[in-house]
Design an enzyme around this catalytic site. Sequence first.
Site: not given
Length: 263
Positions: A150, A166
């Site tokens: 990501s 995350y």
Amino acid sequence: MARTAQQLFDLSGKTALVTGGSRGLGLQMAHALGEAGARIMLSSRKAEDLEQAAAELQAAGIDARWVAADCAREEDIHRLASETLQRMGDVDILINNAGASWGAPAEDHPVAAWDKVMNLNVRGYFLLSQAIGKHSMIPRKSGRIINVASIAGLAGNPIEMKTIAYNTSKGAVINFTRALACEWGVHGIGVNAICPGFFKTKMATVLIETLGEEKMAAHAPLRRLGDDEDLKGITLLYASEAGKHITGQWLAVDGGVSAVIGG
């Protein structure tokens, strides 16, 4: 004689295992591989979602099957690898996409939530890559592994986005990709990562509702969010012979967000 571009991107006769494949980015990537001729094994936690996703792929003329498994659980990962190899034969393409996120300020972030994110987003990628690599790719000196990271793994976030676990996990995925590529290149295995930006997925729904789609899109030079086509091209490049000389790399697919100074 050099192959044509169409021949290089052809995946006929290949088998792909896609985790987190019942919806969103994983299902989009499964469509891309299947449309290029690959057989698909989908996995996620919920059998009902997998059944629907497999039916969607089959309706598009793609050979698709599924196995329900929780990639945060080591025993499920080994079962997934074993059942896939038994039912489909060797795996040519592995897409590690199953993932989790958790929103909380760093000072109050629950340790259990931190562990949940790390177990699925990092440990799960390692264990499944190890299983498929050892029992299918390394013996044949061939394979492609695509890790979904990501742009959150490239930097911090705007202050309203408190997803430290995350972000940390996706940064780890990027370096896991580099390290594994260096180790397994000798076995003819390519390992690369994709770093999506903001896409219109179920995982992003809360964020889109909180910030607003226009505000999120405004961060991107292209002034748009990712759609259900935007990962198809890079997925095929990494998975096919067209990308046979690419390994240990990551590419942001984010409308240019990561190119903006300060993110």
